[in-house]
Every structure is written in structure tokens, then in C-alpha cells.
Design an enzyme around this catalytic site. Structure first.
Site, PDB file in Angstrom:
ATOM      1  N   LYS A 171      40.322  54.513  42.189  1.00  0.00           N
ATOM      2  CA  LYS A 171      39.237  55.086  42.999  1.00  0.00           C
ATOM      3  C   LYS A 171      38.346  55.962  42.130  1.00  0.00           C
ATOM      4  O   LYS A 171      37.130  55.912  42.224  1.00  0.00           O
ATOM      5  CB  LYS A 171      39.885  55.884  44.131  1.00  0.00           C
ATOM      6  CG  LYS A 171      39.186  55.901  45.408  1.00  0.00           C
ATOM      7  CD  LYS A 171      39.521  54.779  46.374  1.00  0.00           C
ATOM      8  CE  LYS A 171      39.395  53.407  45.798  1.00  0.00           C
ATOM      9  NZ  LYS A 171      39.935  52.349  46.586  1.00  0.00           N
TER      10      LYS A 171
ATOM     11  N   LYS B 211      31.367  44.423  47.017  1.00  0.00           N
ATOM     12  CA  LYS B 211      32.408  44.629  48.031  1.00  0.00           C
ATOM     13  C   LYS B 211      33.337  43.431  48.129  1.00  0.00           C
ATOM     14  O   LYS B 211      34.537  43.588  48.215  1.00  0.00           O
ATOM     15  CB  LYS B 211      31.751  44.917  49.381  1.00  0.00           C
ATOM     16  CG  LYS B 211      32.727  45.198  50.515  1.00  0.00           C
ATOM     17  CD  LYS B 211      33.477  46.491  50.282  1.00  0.00           C
ATOM     18  CE  LYS B 211      34.497  46.798  51.344  1.00  0.00           C
ATOM     19  NZ  LYS B 211      35.457  47.821  50.885  1.00  0.00           N
TER      20      LYS B 211
ATOM     21  N   TRP C 167      23.314  38.714  43.663  1.00  0.00           N
ATOM     22  CA  TRP C 167      24.116  39.400  42.651  1.00  0.00           C
ATOM     23  C   TRP C 167      24.183  38.418  41.493  1.00  0.00           C
ATOM     24  O   TRP C 167      24.808  37.360  41.606  1.00  0.00           O
ATOM     25  CB  TRP C 167      25.505  39.701  43.220  1.00  0.00           C
ATOM     26  CG  TRP C 167      26.343  40.605  42.402  1.00  0.00           C
ATOM     27  CD1 TRP C 167      26.283  41.968  42.352  1.00  0.00           C
ATOM     28  CD2 TRP C 167      27.424  40.230  41.538  1.00  0.00           C
ATOM     29  NE1 TRP C 167      27.243  42.450  41.522  1.00  0.00           N
ATOM     30  CE2 TRP C 167      27.955  41.415  40.996  1.00  0.00           C
ATOM     31  CE3 TRP C 167      27.987  39.009  41.155  1.00  0.00           C
ATOM     32  CZ2 TRP C 167      29.016  41.419  40.100  1.00  0.00           C
ATOM     33  CZ3 TRP C 167      29.038  39.002  40.267  1.00  0.00           C
ATOM     34  CH2 TRP C 167      29.547  40.208  39.749  1.00  0.00           C
TER      35      TRP C 167
ATOM     36  N   HIS D 269      57.001  57.864  26.535  1.00  0.00           N
ATOM     37  CA  HIS D 269      57.023  56.644  25.725  1.00  0.00           C
ATOM     38  C   HIS D 269      55.653  56.325  25.142  1.00  0.00           C
ATOM     39  O   HIS D 269      55.370  55.175  24.822  1.00  0.00           O
ATOM     40  CB  HIS D 269      57.556  55.477  26.566  1.00  0.00           C
ATOM     41  CG  HIS D 269      58.946  55.743  27.067  1.00  0.00           C
ATOM     42  ND1 HIS D 269      60.048  55.636  26.255  1.00  0.00           N
ATOM     43  CD2 HIS D 269      59.388  56.167  28.270  1.00  0.00           C
ATOM     44  CE1 HIS D 269      61.132  55.965  26.948  1.00  0.00           C
ATOM     45  NE2 HIS D 269      60.752  56.298  28.175  1.00  0.00           N
TER      46      HIS D 269
ATOM     47  N   ASN E 107      24.823  31.304  48.521  1.00  0.00           N
ATOM     48  CA  ASN E 107      25.875  32.166  47.958  1.00  0.00           C
ATOM     49  C   ASN E 107      26.911  31.264  47.298  1.00  0.00           C
ATOM     50  O   ASN E 107      27.207  30.187  47.823  1.00  0.00           O
ATOM     51  CB  ASN E 107      26.611  32.941  49.062  1.00  0.00           C
ATOM     52  CG  ASN E 107      25.793  34.086  49.588  1.00  0.00           C
ATOM     53  OD1 ASN E 107      24.694  34.329  49.122  1.00  0.00           O
ATOM     54  ND2 ASN E 107      26.338  34.801  50.558  1.00  0.00           N
ATOM     55  N   GLY E 108      27.501  31.732  46.195  1.00  0.00           N
ATOM     56  CA  GLY E 108      28.542  30.927  45.542  1.00  0.00           C
ATOM     57  C   GLY E 108      28.067  30.457  44.184  1.00  0.00           C
ATOM     58  O   GLY E 108      27.087  30.981  43.632  1.00  0.00           O
TER      59      GLY E 108
ATOM     60  N   ARG F  64      27.418  45.007  49.859  1.00  0.00           N
ATOM     61  CA  ARG F  64      28.160  43.989  49.114  1.00  0.00           C
ATOM     62  C   ARG F  64      27.830  44.027  47.622  1.00  0.00           C
ATOM     63  O   ARG F  64      28.544  43.429  46.829  1.00  0.00           O
ATOM     64  CB  ARG F  64      27.819  42.591  49.654  1.00  0.00           C
ATOM     65  CG  ARG F  64      28.368  42.332  51.037  1.00  0.00           C
ATOM     66  CD  ARG F  64      27.798  41.058  51.604  1.00  0.00           C
ATOM     67  NE  ARG F  64      28.225  39.890  50.860  1.00  0.00           N
ATOM     68  CZ  ARG F  64      29.162  39.053  51.252  1.00  0.00           C
ATOM     69  NH1 ARG F  64      29.795  39.264  52.371  1.00  0.00           N
ATOM     70  NH2 ARG F  64      29.488  38.010  50.525  1.00  0.00           N
TER      71      ARG F  64
ATOM     72  N   GLU G  78      36.154  53.826  39.786  1.00  0.00           N
ATOM     73  CA  GLU G  78      35.150  53.060  40.519  1.00  0.00           C
ATOM     74  C   GLU G  78      33.918  53.860  40.879  1.00  0.00           C
ATOM     75  O   GLU G  78      32.809  53.388  40.695  1.00  0.00           O
ATOM     76  CB  GLU G  78      35.746  52.644  41.874  1.00  0.00           C
ATOM     77  CG  GLU G  78      36.523  51.417  41.906  1.00  0.00           C
ATOM     78  CD  GLU G  78      36.886  51.116  43.354  1.00  0.00           C
ATOM     79  OE1 GLU G  78      37.729  51.829  43.927  1.00  0.00           O
ATOM     80  OE2 GLU G  78      36.302  50.177  43.907  1.00  0.00           O
TER      81      GLU G  78
ATOM     82  N   CYS H   7      26.430  38.174  46.645  1.00  0.00           N
ATOM     83  CA  CYS H   7      25.243  37.744  47.382  1.00  0.00           C
ATOM     84  C   CYS H   7      25.437  37.816  48.896  1.00  0.00           C
ATOM     85  O   CYS H   7      26.565  37.713  49.387  1.00  0.00           O
ATOM     86  CB  CYS H   7      24.917  36.305  47.020  1.00  0.00           C
ATOM     87  SG  CYS H   7      24.765  36.041  45.262  1.00  0.00           S
TER      88      CYS H   7
HETATM   89  C1  F6R Z   1      38.719  49.080  45.244  1.00  0.00           C
HETATM   90  C2  F6R Z   1      38.353  47.827  45.852  1.00  0.00           C
HETATM   91  C3  F6R Z   1      38.708  46.569  45.164  1.00  0.00           C
HETATM   92  C4  F6R Z   1      39.249  45.565  46.201  1.00  0.00           C
HETATM   93  C5  F6R Z   1      39.491  44.211  45.549  1.00  0.00           C
HETATM   94  C6  F6R Z   1      40.073  43.222  46.518  1.00  0.00           C
HETATM   95  O1  F6R Z   1      38.303  50.154  46.009  1.00  0.00           O
HETATM   96  O2  F6R Z   1      37.768  47.804  46.907  1.00  0.00           O
HETATM   97  O3  F6R Z   1      39.623  46.775  44.146  1.00  0.00           O
HETATM   98  O4  F6R Z   1      40.437  46.075  46.736  1.00  0.00           O
HETATM   99  O5  F6R Z   1      38.273  43.714  45.064  1.00  0.00           O
HETATM  100  O6  F6R Z   1      39.218  43.004  47.602  1.00  0.00           O
HETATM  101  P1  F6R Z   1      39.752  42.353  48.922  1.00  0.00           P
HETATM  102  O7  F6R Z   1      40.739  43.278  49.535  1.00  0.00           O
HETATM  103  O8  F6R Z   1      38.535  42.181  49.784  1.00  0.00           O
HETATM  104  O9  F6R Z   1      40.390  41.056  48.539  1.00  0.00           O
END
Ligand code: F6R
Length: 612
Positions: free
Chosen positions: A491, A607, A74, A510, A100-101, A27, A494, A2
Site C-alpha cells: 500500500k 484498477k 491505457w 539473515h 479494450n484488450g 481504472r 503504491e 482502458c
Molecule cells: C493493490 C491492488 C492490486 C490488486 C491486484 C489484483 O492495492 O489493488 O495489487 O490487488 O492488481 O487485482 P484484482 O483483485 O482485481 O484481481
């Protein structure tokens, strides 16, 4: 997750709010809404779907109010729908709230309010808040502080995490905000003030911010802001100027934020290195105070993080163990916090988080602190929640990272972890000075070498075009190359939604080799000269079973029959991930583009993951 925006001032609120919401789209969200005060009434316009839908609603264009609150949701409690979108109003429509939260005790509070005659339109936890405020407002003492006191009484009843913004039709000159375990900042303008959960949302209006603390209240007027502690004692607060340039949070001609951020890596790394070391001088971290006496008795270092940040931690572990000879373990924050890890006052814990808001990482940090460990946060976001919890904070200074898939934050975290390892080694006085000097020189060369790797983007694009329709891919590597394999595979999943696995090359026999059949794509990273022969044998094993192979290497390979070799510049193996990950970032990017996917906002992802 959010996002919150708020505005009070001399302009029309709606465009400011919508713009702010647009900046928060990265986000991740599924609904959006705004509320403004128009002719002494609260007008809320909200729905599931994108911010763009809101803008197209005819009614919104006719709103002239200069006070408003806004939200991107969200979904956590209740599906994405108009009713569940924020802002939420109390039954009498006197108060509007965005939040938010998560309110953990909302069932209880809903029950309490229902008994008092309140009804609910949504399934959200948030809707209890405006109604609780109304309850305390109508049952409290009537004086000038009645609104603030009602908000405080309502907040006192909440269990969980929250950043809350409240507007009332009875008080058209103010917005009240409060936070706990969820970020909230106030931007100061001239005759106008802004509220946001994230600095980029209002960075185009101001660079002067107040970073709200947990349990701190602010009453925001157009020309003034008053801060109160949890007992509603007023206090003054210092302002922080944020160096980020507003354009840093824009696309600047790139098709996507992710591509822009991939190309920003040379500069991001320059900023991360900053003045932390120069050739011929010892590393220096003004931000932390670690003595030789302390470090000499540390018997264990934990590096704890989630996702990509955890992968950066793995490279950090290799550097710390090699340079400092201190046993170092890396753990996923959501595992660490529940498995009763062995921690005491001889344990140093490092928490890596780009956003500084990841709920699991912050909870893991709190756990480490409660067991008397010293804690260091490595983050990119100034004033983020993690910085308030950790004993020390080190900033990566990579600039705002908007794309959900982390790229420049990862490489800057890796650089920072290696510099930190050199710093510890120098404090301990156990390192080979020539080796460290050479490593420093190699780190300083990284930005130019990254530029060289980026020049080969077209080659990666061509390989991506050949394989983007595949359903499964495998990533292999040994040592730091394995750390990069993990990151490359994450990556790809995702942003391209292709199933992929990463394995330490030596593990192939293995089990996983059973999956290799004709035409399967295997991507190998091969940069460690000490392990090159072994790694080549592993790749040959998959080639002979029909795999298509992409090899990313800084070694001169002869007599090999790989489908595609991507050469990258040579460097110290402690920092090779910074170069070898870039082709993998580009690979995922081009695959997703070929599949016509939204690379910046991949499905189901947010994000910053501010809930468990
Ligand atoms: C992958 C990605 C996530 C973040 C993870 C931690 O591209 O962005 O795996 O690395 O959610 O987020 P932070 O670094 O903000 O704690």
C-alpha cells in the site's frame, strides 16, 4: 486499464459519455475520446490527457447527437497521443471503433489490409478493426445484416482479448458490441440503452444490466437490444439487477475514494458476512456445492491471485490449514500459470480477484480447470469474467471499490476466506466446535472493532506527518502479522511512492538488518500472543540500531521504548489482519496526502489489470 462507454437514446449523448468516462477514470488511463454521429457524419474528438480536457474542447459542446461511443485508453501499442487515442475510424470514415484488450495478430492483419490499400494513422492494434470491418462490409453480401456480418467477419480474424463497440454512419440507429476475455455490459433504460466496460460507468442511469458472454454479439438500439451467438443465431437473454446503489460509486463528501472506502469497511464486512453464518448455526454457502466426500479426498488447496488479493490469500491459507488441516499453498497468478504446478482432480483451486478481470488470475484459473481441478472464484464484481470461468463463484459484496489501492476489498476477502475455512472444517467435521463458535462471534464483532480502530485515525495521521519525507521504510511481522506487513508495504509503495520492504521478523538477522541505520522507519505488527516475546526482541534489535518504530498491537506492552504504539482491539489471530491492516491503510493514505499525491489514481497503476 482502458474503459468503454456507449449511449443510444433520446438524450444528448455527449454528457452521458463524458460522465461515464469520468466514472471510469479510476481504472487508470492516459487518453480519452468520443465519437458521435452528427448530420450523418462520424465526429471523433480525442486526445491524450484527462477526460476534463475533452470537456473543455469547444466543438464538443455543440454536438447534439443522441448516439455515441467513448473510451479511456491505457497505452499498450504506441505512446499516449491524439492519433493513438480511441475511437479509431476506418479510412472511409464509415465506422468508428473503441476497443479494450489486445489484438495479438495485429501485425499480420495490418499487413493484409495494407496490401488491400488501407493506410494507418496510429501505432495501435485497434486501428485494424474498423478497417477490417470496412473491408468485409464492402466485400460482403448487401442486405440488412451486412453491418453485423461485417463486424463478425472482422472479429473472426482477431486473436487476443477484446471488448469492442462499433458505430457506423450508415446505421445511425444502432451500436454493435462484442467481447472476448474483456468485460462489457449493456445497461437497459427507458427509450435509451447504455454500454460500458464497467458497471459504475452507467450505474447512475440504470440498475438493469445484460452481462455479455464471450463471443456474444449485441445490436443495441434505443428501444431494443438483440443478442446473437458466435454463429449469429439470435437468442434471448435474461437481465440482471445490480443491487449497488449509484451513490456507492461516488465520494459522498470524502476527499478521496480511498478514504471513503477505508471508512466503509465496517459495512463492507457486515455485507460480506451477510447470511453466511449465525451463532449456533453452521456456515452456509448457497453459492457452492462441496460435499464431505469430495473435500475428504482433496490433497491440496491452491489459492491464486495477484497483489493485494494474493495477500488476502495468505491469511486464507493460514485459516484453512489451521481449521481444515489441508495443505494449502498460495501463489502469484503470473507465476502459477507458467510453472506447471502440480494439479489434478484432487486439487481445489481458489482464485481471488476484486475486479474479476485480472488477466493472469483468469489464465491461472483456466489452467487449473484444464487439469481437472475444482475451481472457486472469490470476487467483488457481479458477472465479471472470472465468474464465467469458475465452477463456483463467491461474492465478497464489499460494494464498488473505485480507488486503485485496494482496501475494503482486501478486508472483505480475508473475512470471506476465513468463513470459507470454517465452512470446509464444518463439512469435514474435524473442527473443535467451541473454537469455531468463538471465531464466529469474533467475526461478528469485527465491524464494531473496525470502527474503534478508525477512531484513532488522527494518531496515525500524526505519525505519518513525522515520516512522510523518508525514502525507505520496513514492515515486520510474524505469521498473520507478516501477511499484513506485506500488504502494508505494498500500500505504501503504491500510493506514496516510498520504497518499502516487508520481512518476516525472524528473517531480519539473515540479511535485512544490515539496512537498519539511524533514523530508518520500521513498522511492526504485533498481534499474536504466542509470538509476542519473539517479535518484541526483533523490534528491540532495530531500535538499538537507531530505527524509528511504529508498532501496531493488540497486546499490552510494558517496558518498551518504541517511538509510537498504536493500540488496536484484541481478536482471534486468524482474523487479526482485518484490524491491523487498517492503521497501515491510513498510514499510506496520510503519507500520500502529505506528499500531495493523487491517492485514488497513483502513477502507472490501473484498477483492473486486464492485460498480462
Ligand atoms: C493493490 C491492488 C492490486 C490488486 C491486484 C489484483 O492495492 O489493488 O495489487 O490487488 O492488481 O487485482 P484484482 O483483485 O482485481 O484481481
Amino acid at each position: 486499464m482502458c474503459g468503454i462507454v456507449g449511449y443510444i437514446g433520446n438524450k444528448k449523448a455527449v454528457p452521458v459519455l463524458i460522465n461515464g468516462l469520468r466514472s471510469l477514470e479510476y481504472r487508470g488511463y492516459d487518453s480519452a475520446g468520443i465519437a458521435v454521429l452528427e448530420d450523418n457524419e462520424i465526429i471523433a474528438i480525442k486526445d491524450k490527457g484527462r477526460v476534463a480536457n475533452l470537456e473543455n474542447i469547444e466543438d464538443i459542446k455543440n454536438l447534439n447527437s443522441s448516439i455515441g461511443i467513448a473510451h479511456t485508453r491505457w497505452a499498450t501499442h504506441g505512446k499516449p497521443s491524439k492519433e493513438n487515442s480511441h475511437p479509431h475510424l476506418d479510412n472511409s470514415k464509415q465506422f468508428a471503433v473503441v476497443h479494450n484488450g489486445i489484438i495479438e495478430n495485429y501485425h499480420e492483419l495490418r499487413e493484409f489490409l495494407s496490401q488491400k490499400g488501407y493506410t494507418f494513422l496510429s501505432q495501435t492494434d485497434t486501428e485494424v478493426i474498423p478497417n477490417l470491418i470496412h473491408y468485409y462490409y464492402t466485400n460482403g453480401i448487401r442486405d440488412t445484416d451486412q453491418f453485423l456480418r461485417a463486424v463478425k467477419s472482422a472479429v473472426d480474424d482477431l486473436k487476443g482479448s477484446y471488448a469492442i463497440e462499433v458505430m457506423s454512419k450508415n446505421y445511425p440507429d444502432r451500436i454493435i458490441v462484442v467481447r472476448k476475455d474483456s468485460p462489457l455490459v449493456i445497461g437497459k433504460g427507458n427509450d435509451e440503452n447504455f454500454v460500458a466496460s464497467d458497471i459504475p460507468a452507467i450505474l447512475c442511469h440504470t440498475k438493469d444490466f445484460y452481462l455479455l458472454e464471450d463471443n456474444e454479439y449485441a445490436v443495441v438500439y434505443a428501444n431494443d437490444i438483440h443478442f446473437f451467438d458466435n454463429s449469429l443465431e439470435e437468442h434471448s437473454k435474461s437481465i440482471k439487477s445490480i443491487e449497488w446503489d449509484a451513490t456507492a460509486a461516488e465520494k459522498n463528501g470524502y476527499e478521496d475514494y480511498m478514504l471513503k472506502e477505508i471508512y466503509e469497511q465496517p459495512n463492507a464486512i457486515r455485507e460480506t458476512i451477510g447470511s453466511r453464518f449465525k451463532l449456533g448455526e453452521k456456515c452456509n454457502f448457497d453459492d457452492i456445492d462441496i460435499s464431505k466426500e469430495y473435500l475428504s479426498q482433496v490433497n491440496k488447496i491452491w489459492i491464486v491471485a495477484c497483489g493485494t488479493a494474493m495477500h488476502a490469500g495468505l491469511v486464507g491459507k493460514n485459516a484453512i490449514e489451521k481449521l481444515c488441516k489441508i495443505s494449502t499453498e498460495v501463489d502469484i497468478a503470473s507465476e502459477f500459470r507458467y510453472r506447471d504446478p502440480i494439479i489434478n482432480d484432487k486439487t481445489l483451486c481458489i482464485f481471488i480477484s476484486q475486479s474479476g478481470e485480472t488477466a493472469d488470475t483468469i489464465a491461472a484459473l483456466k489452467l487449473a480447470k484444464s487439469k481437472n481441478a475444482k475451481t472457486i472464484a472469490v470476487t467483488n464484481v457481479i458477472g465479471s469474467s472470472i465468474t464465467r470461468e469458475a465452477d463456483y463463484t463467491i461474492y465478497t459484496h464489499a460494494g464498488p471499490e473505485i480507488a486503485v489501492a485496494s482496501t475494503k476489498a482486501y478486508t472483505s476477502q480475508v473475512v470471506l476466506m476465513v468463513i470459507l475455512a470454517m465452512y470446509f472444517a464444518e463439512i469435514l467435521g474435524i473442527c473443535d466446535e467451541n473454537c469455531v463458535e468463538q471465531l464466529k462471534s469474533d467475526i461478528l464483532d469485527l465491524p464494531n472493532k473496525i470502527e474503534t480502530v478508525l477512531e484513532s485515525a488522527d494518531d496515525i495521521k500524526k505519525f505519518a506527518e513525522k515520516v512522510y519525507t523518508e525514502h525507505d521504510m520496513y514492515f515486520l511481522g510474524r505469521g498473520n502479522d507478516y501477511c499484513v506487513a506485506l500488504e502494508g508495504s505494498l500500500k505504501l509503495k503504491e500510493i506514496s511512492y516510498i520504497h518499502s520492504e516487508s520481512y518476516a521478523s525472524g528473517e531480519l538477522k539473515h540479511g535485512p538488518i544490515a539496512l537498519i541505520e539511524n533514523g530508518v522507519t520500521v513498522i511492526s505488527i504485533l498481534t499474536n500472543p504466542d509470538l509476542v516475546e519473539k517479535s518484541i526482541s526483533n523490534i528491540q534489535e532495530v531500535v538499538s540500531r537507531g530505527a524509528k518504530t511504529l508498532v501496531i498491537t493488540n497486546q499490552k506492552l510494558s517496558n518498551v521504548n518504541f517511538d509510537f504504539i498504536m493500540n488496536i482491539p484484541d481478536t482471534n489471530s486468524l482474523i487479526s489482519p482485518i484490524l491491523s491492516v487498517i492503521p497501515l491503510q491510513l498510514f499510506s493514505y496520510y503519507i500520500a496526502k502529505n506528499k500531495k499525491l493523487d491517492v485514488d489514481k497513483p502513477r502507472n497503476l490501473a484498477k483492473s489489470v486486464t492485460v498480462e
